[in-house]
Every structure is written in C-alpha cells, then in structure tokens.
Design an enzyme around this catalytic site. Sequence first.
Site, short mmCIF file in Angstrom:
data_model
loop_
_atom_site.label_atom_id
_atom_site.label_comp_id
_atom_site.label_asym_id
_atom_site.label_seq_id
_atom_site.Cartn_x
_atom_site.Cartn_y
_atom_site.Cartn_z
N GLU A 286 11.52 -6.54 4.14
CA GLU A 286 10.48 -6.86 3.40
C GLU A 286 11.14 -7.87 2.17
OE1 GLU A 286 8.05 -7.83 0.78
OE2 GLU A 286 8.50 -5.87 -0.08
N CYS A 320 7.61 -8.38 -5.83
CA CYS A 320 7.48 -9.19 -4.82
C CYS A 320 5.97 -9.84 -4.67
CB CYS A 320 8.19 -8.89 -3.33
SG CYS A 320 7.45 -7.09 -3.09
#
Length: 516
Positions: A286, A320
């Site tokens: 990720e 993020c």
Amino acid sequence: MVVEYKHEPFTDFSVEENKNALLEALKQVESNLGKEYPLIIGGEKVTTEDKIVSVNPANKDEVIGYVSKANKELAEKAMKVADENFEWWRKSDPKFRADILFRAASIVRRRKFEFTAHLIKEGGKPWKEADADVAEGIDFLEYYGRQMLELKDGVKVNSRPIEHNKFNYIPLGVGLVISPWNFLFAIMTGTTVAAMVTGNTVLLKPASTTPVIAYKLMEVLKEAGLPDGVINYIPGPGSEVGDYLVDHPRTRFVSFTGSREVGTRIFERAGKVQEGQKWLKRTIIEMGGKDTIVVDNEADLELAAQSIVQSAFGFSGQKCSACSRAVIHEDVYDQVKDRVAELTNELTVGNPADASNNFMGPVIDQGAYDKIMSYIEIGKKEGKLVAGGNGDDSKGWFVNPTVFADVDPEARIMQEEIFGPVVGLTKAKDFDQAIEIANNTEYGLTGAVITNNRTNLEKAREDFHVGNLYFNRGCTAAIVGYHPFGGFNMSGTDSKAGGPDYLIHHMQGKTTSEMF
C-alpha cells in the site's frame, strides 16, 4: 456462525470524565519517557549498542524512547527463528490464533486512554486522531480474528459421486511486515496480526520514527498468549535490515505500507528470484495517493468546503487518503474557494498534548517538514496562496494548513504526493472534465464526489478510477469492515485492508481430491 463485529466507538472528549482520563494517561506516558527498549527475537530480549531515538514531533527535545537497532546479523537470527517456528505454527488451530487477537483487542480496549496518549506523544496526533487510530487497531484485531474463523474450513467446492473434494487455505511462510509511522498503531497492528492469524510467522520492522508503539503491541500480544518466536520485533534501517530481508530466499511474502518510492523498490527486489529460493514472493503493498474531491455545481457547498478542509488537514495531511486536490465546477468555484480559505484560517495548530481542541499537531520529523515547506514554495509559483503558507520548526515541526487556488491540474503540487497539510484547488467547466482531471494522476487510492445529481454520481461510480470512492462526504476515515481499503495504479496492490479478502493474500489455496 461468526457474530458480526460492530466497530470500536470513538471517545467523546467533551465528556469531562473522558477528558480527565486522557490527561491522566498523558501523565502516565510522560513518566515513562526516555526508557530503553530491546529487540525481541524468539521471545529473547536483545539489546544493542546502536539505538533508534524516537522523539516527540511536537517537542523534539522530548525523547519517547531509545530502541535497540537490528543489523544484518540479528535479521538473519530472527529469520532462522521465524523459519523454524513456522513449521509448527502453520499447524496451529485457527481458533487458537483468533482467540489471541480477541484477547489482545480486549487488553487494548481496557488500556485505550494509555495507547491514545502514547500516539499523541510519539506520533504527534491530535486527541481525536489518536483515539481513532487506537479504535482502528482494536477493529483490526477483532475483524481479522472473525475473518479467520470464517476462512478456517476453506470454501465449499463441488464433488462427484466418485470423489470428495476440498478447498482449503494454508499459510505461506515467513512474512516481513514493514509498517508506517502515520497510523503507527492501527496499520502496524493490522498488517502484523493479519500475517500471524493466518498461520504465518512474522518479522516486524516498524517505522524508525515510531518504534516504541510497536514494542507496546508486542507486550499486549505476549499477554494475550502469543507464543515466543511467532512475531519477532526487529526495528532497524530499511537500507540494511529491510533490503536484506526483502531479498532473503526464505522470505515468503512482504507486507509494506509507505511511500511509492520505497514500495516500488520493494516490489522490484521481491520479484528477483534469489539463489536457493523456491517460490515467487508475494507482495502486499500500500503506497500513496493524490486524492481528489470533486465538487459539482449541484452540491451542498458548505458540505463540500467542510469535506475538503477536514480531509486535507486531518492529522496534518499525513494520510495516504488525504485530500490534496479539489476539482470544483466553475459555477461554484469562487464560493467554495472562499469558504475553504475561511475554514482553513479558523483551524488551530499546536502541541496536541496541550489541549483537546487543537485541530492540527506537527508533521512527523525534520525531513517531512523540509519536504512540505519546499512544496509550499513550489506552490507559491504554481498557484495563488489563499491560506497558510508558513511553518515553524523551532520547537516541533509545525506547518500551517495551506491552500493554493487556481492551480493548473498538471502542476507539480497537483501531481506529486506532498504528504502534508497542502491542498490545491482547480476549476472544471463541467462534471465530465472534473472526473477527467481527478483521474489525471498516477495514483488511484481515494476520491470523493459532492453532488445532488444522481446521474453524475452514477457516472463517477463507473469512471472515477480509485479503490475507495465516497459520495457526499470526505475522502478519509475508512472504517474496518465497512470500507475495505486499498487503491489502484501506483497506490499499491489493492489488497483491501479491513475487507473480506484481505487475509487470503497471506495464504494459498490447496485442493485435495479423494477418489472413492
């Protein structure tokens, strides 16, 4: 039948009792500052001369702890321990493994204020953000425990009168977990226990800026009944320990959360078959995002402005999933821009330990501060500064929430991940162009659309290419089990943390067929 889990509630700090409990917990955490923490390899506490120094980003003179630093030799020792323990751990009862997670969740729940206080100190998180981080960690423990109970007997496949067929999931092997500093408890906990509950053994290398909280998790798991050697705690430099273990022929999979730069490097290194390696390493990666909120001309404009500000500046934009771009229909652009600037200027910035009402705390370290400030200078050339634009690193690393308007969609601050409290606004002539601009990035993690036009919502559902798309709300704050989280393109492998198929990434399917 596994009982469905409802996510851990957030704490209301306007209740005096909760506020006082957290202030008391902060005092408790402060009394333990500056302690030394060993590595944990096979249950053995290993102290090294070389230390990682974890500091409070809101007060860089305050040392959270001195953590022993692993090197290649100790990484090899940890690998041998994990490899040996995998041989029996892979055969352990999944219910036994799940029960460790349930008990760990219960321990953290009882000590929630203490963990929240620790995240305020080590991560620089404001009260609400720290509380949500701990709640998410509890959610991961509960959810993955329940998911393992769902998966333990495999999936039903067809049999014929002449045969009986079974399809089961089995563990992979030794997993290297490299966790990030931004969700220093939640993501670190989720990635670690997902690898463990599925029957793998783990080498945990937490972020070097926040290693103490990972040690606290090790204590919780030990108390919850985790056998020695199943998870080994080995903080250390990525260039030495990380690379060595990513390349190691006995590493079976790598679970990484962090930057695009490091993630793509891990993906490439893990793809190389080393001498003596007898599998293709799996990667669960990720990385980042350049996340966009689209505002249509048929929208609740107050909701739009609030969503942009909350999503852009929550935890100083160090998510993020943070909104770093807003694409606004030209008909309502000026109204939304002015309201975003107004709301941004009302935000308070300060040491999160001092008060429950500071919306923003610091950014994580000097490197982050310097990078964000350099992007603000770039932004001043690329757009019109309408809020913020300055910082102060004299005591801690504080950057004021910053808004740039009238930015070209191709500008650097609209294309590159800044990972700080900076948002760029641009206008679109219609909804189709807005979606086109939103997709004009190499990332594809989160996005949001604010509109009351049902046709445009359905268009976005089809055409807005992100892993997590939200309608009429901000683009952050995914909840475990409700919003499986992971992105497309350069945002990673879309492994969907907190979702129904996340654990399967840590296992492999095995078919057995018996003839009658």
